[in-house]
Design a protein around this motif. Structure first.
Motif, mmCIF file in Angstrom:
data_model
loop_
_atom_site.group_PDB
_atom_site.id
_atom_site.type_symbol
_atom_site.label_atom_id
_atom_site.label_comp_id
_atom_site.label_asym_id
_atom_site.label_seq_id
_atom_site.Cartn_x
_atom_site.Cartn_y
_atom_site.Cartn_z
ATOM 1 N N ALA A 298 -18.479 3.444 10.910
ATOM 2 C CA ALA A 298 -16.923 2.870 11.397
ATOM 3 C C ALA A 298 -17.363 1.907 12.290
ATOM 4 O O ALA A 298 -16.624 0.614 11.293
ATOM 5 C CB ALA A 298 -16.785 3.891 12.167
ATOM 6 N N ASN A 299 -18.192 1.670 12.509
ATOM 7 C CA ASN A 299 -18.983 0.314 13.170
ATOM 8 C C ASN A 299 -19.528 -0.626 12.260
ATOM 9 O O ASN A 299 -18.977 -2.022 12.043
ATOM 10 C CB ASN A 299 -19.681 0.430 14.728
ATOM 11 C CG ASN A 299 -18.777 1.305 15.533
ATOM 12 O OD1 ASN A 299 -17.679 0.913 15.763
ATOM 13 N ND2 ASN A 299 -19.727 2.100 16.881
ATOM 14 N N GLU A 300 -19.790 -0.283 11.497
ATOM 15 C CA GLU A 300 -20.393 -1.129 10.743
ATOM 16 C C GLU A 300 -18.745 -1.687 9.011
ATOM 17 O O GLU A 300 -19.373 -3.074 9.400
ATOM 18 C CB GLU A 300 -21.405 -0.477 9.336
ATOM 19 C CG GLU A 300 -22.342 -1.922 8.534
ATOM 20 C CD GLU A 300 -23.546 -2.390 9.299
ATOM 21 O OE1 GLU A 300 -22.740 -3.886 9.510
ATOM 22 O OE2 GLU A 300 -24.088 -2.174 8.901
ATOM 23 N N THR A 301 -18.307 -0.755 9.084
ATOM 24 C CA THR A 301 -17.571 -1.576 8.594
ATOM 25 C C THR A 301 -15.872 -1.368 8.680
ATOM 26 O O THR A 301 -15.538 -2.903 8.040
ATOM 27 C CB THR A 301 -17.117 0.242 7.498
ATOM 28 O OG1 THR A 301 -16.035 1.109 8.288
ATOM 29 C CG2 THR A 301 -18.064 0.248 6.784
ATOM 30 N N PHE A 302 -15.425 -1.831 10.274
ATOM 31 C CA PHE A 302 -14.596 -2.142 10.357
ATOM 32 C C PHE A 302 -13.968 -3.407 10.154
ATOM 33 O O PHE A 302 -12.804 -3.665 10.223
ATOM 34 C CB PHE A 302 -14.209 -1.639 11.999
ATOM 35 C CG PHE A 302 -12.875 -1.376 12.776
ATOM 36 C CD1 PHE A 302 -11.754 -0.647 13.024
ATOM 37 C CD2 PHE A 302 -13.201 -2.805 13.667
ATOM 38 C CE1 PHE A 302 -10.847 -1.324 13.706
ATOM 39 C CE2 PHE A 302 -11.891 -2.972 14.036
ATOM 40 C CZ PHE A 302 -10.980 -2.393 13.785
ATOM 41 N N PRO A 303 -15.531 -4.869 10.599
ATOM 42 C CA PRO A 303 -15.174 -5.934 11.016
ATOM 43 C C PRO A 303 -14.580 -6.442 9.498
ATOM 44 O O PRO A 303 -15.036 -7.291 9.138
ATOM 45 C CB PRO A 303 -16.667 -6.428 11.945
ATOM 46 C CG PRO A 303 -17.688 -5.058 11.653
ATOM 47 C CD PRO A 303 -16.434 -4.171 11.485
#
Length: 435
Positions: free
Chosen positions: A212-217
């Motif tokens: 999730a943290n990789e795809t969020f930005p």
């Protein structure tokens, strides 16, 4: 301040101020030099003003007994984020301190010593990549937290609800039942203090996706139906617009809210699991039953299961300007591994292999899967840059206070118009950062 203010941002303006006051990125120097005798005095900055003259000196005595000739003193800081950010700019910020959230990941090396390679420390500690950059770890968590709702189960049971709701709609219906049947305030925003609103940003695990943290930005429009910001901020908007919060958000009080939840005048708040012992203590002090306090997952299931993010609380680091780095690092490692602080605070132990606290075991019994979300690698630092460029303080409180104001009719707009504005600002910043 008797809270632990987990992962609190103070808004884009403060972040921008820190950026413009500094130059360069992470340090290009070699490994930190922690050699030398463990002796002498160190100063530790802390946000725990409630513990600075009580529990913390007791930990220091144990450390000083293990390392004769050392002295540990504490500098309590009430407005931790703002004041320590200023101290960083001045160059005088003690020997060991909690890393303010105003420091972007690519700035960590300007202020703190690297503690070791991320790959190596991951084998020993949880949450190490939350304050890491370019393969180096700059801070160790002093205790981990899960994210969810602190609730008074007695009040919810009086409203006919004995198990955590599984959807946002069920949750709003439950809060409505609390309002109609008990007279309690269904949900307390802590709007005035502001920082509790940041916990709406800590629900990124609800879809059960470890990346999730990789795809969020990489997402140019997070406030669209079916996406995490729409789900989380949308629930907050719906709670407020249905008048399920305190009568006047402008007069909320964090310290006063704890006995209110402890005694059943308030039914629920969205916080980290660190709040559980504080609410239980408040219940006991008020003559209520601390066993009424429980922790429920965010009302969303993926694959028939709740998911909750676990993350490190503030990360302790060794100051770049410390003149006693050997003792500073020894204190940091002892505090994380041996002090018992995380267990005393009912926190998730940072050291892998240590047992979860009772409150988190009860949380697991609701059927929730606890997820540690790795930090972005390919998009490392990108989210911080989008936040700064868009001036949407995801980890702060400013844009969510406006959301509450719109939802309660104190500002113009509605959910759709505000989410469209957020998507526009975020998308424009995201295209600049990610190009």
């Amino acid at each position: 301040m008797a809270d632990r203010r987990t992962l609190i941002g103070i808004g884009a303006a403060a972040v921008l101020a820190l950026v413009t006051g500094c130059t360069g990125g992470a340090t290009e120097e070699g490994p930190a030099d922690f050699s030398g005798e463990i002796t002498g005095a160190i100063t530790v900055l802390t946000n725990r003003t409630d513990l600075a003259t009580t529990a913390l000196p007791e930990y220091a005595k144990k450390f000083q007994a293990k390392y004769p000739g050392t002295t540990v003193s504490f500098e309590p800081v009430t407005n931790y984020e703002g004041d320590v950010t200023t101290q960083l700019s001045s160059g005088e910020y003690g020997d060991v301190l909690l890393i303010p959230n105003t420091v972007a990941v690519d700035q960590l090396g300007q202020f703190f010593e690297p503690l070791g390679a991320t790959a190596d420390l991951k084998a020993k500690y949880r949450f190490v990549d939350e304050k890491a950059y370019d393969g180096q770890v700059y801070g160790l968590s002093i205790g981990g937290v899960a994210n969810g709702f602190v609730v008074n189960t007695k009040v919810w049971a009086q409203a006919g609800i004995t198990a955590p709701p599984t959807t946002p709609e069920e949750f709003v219906a439950g809060l409505t039942a609390v309002k109609d049947k008990t007279g309690a305030i269904p949900f307390y925003t802590n709007y005035k203090d502001g920082w509790p609103l940041s916990f709406w940003n800590s629900q990124r695990a609800i879809f059960g996706k470890a990346d999730a943290n990789e795809t969020f930005p990489a997402d140019a429009s997070p406030w669209q139906p079916g996406k995490v910001q729409y789900v989380t901020d949308g629930l907050l908007f719906d709670i407020v617009t249905n008048k399920l919060i305190e009568p006047d958000p402008l007069t909320t009080n964090w310290e006063g809210s704890k006995p209110m939840l402890g005694t059943g005048k308030v039914a629920s708040m969205l916080l980290g699991s660190w709040a559980i012992p504080q609410m239980k203590d408040a219940a006991t002090a008020a003559g209520a039953n601390p066993d009424d306090i429980a922790f429920w997952p965010f009302p969303w299931q993926t694959g028939g299961k709740f998911h909750a993010r676990i993350e490190g609380d503030y990360k302790a680091a060794v100051s770049k300007t410390s003149e006693n780095k050997a003792t500073a690092k020894a204190w940091l490692e002892w505090f994380v591994n041996e002090s018992g602080f995380s267990a005393d605070q009912q926190a998730i132990p940072p050291a892998i292999g240590q047992e979860l606290p009772a409150a988190l075991k009860d949380f697991q019994a609701t059927g929730v899967e606890l997820m540690e979300l790795p930090a972005a690698v390919a998009n490392s630092g990108k989210e911080d840059q989008i936040i700064k460029t868009s001036e949407i303080d995801l980890t702060g409180n400013i844009y969510r206070q406006k959301l509450v104001d719109i939802a309660r009719g104190a500002a113009k707009g509605d959910k759709e118009s505000y989410f469209a504005e957020l998507n526009k600002r975020w998308g424009e910043a995201q295209s600049q950062v990610m190009k």
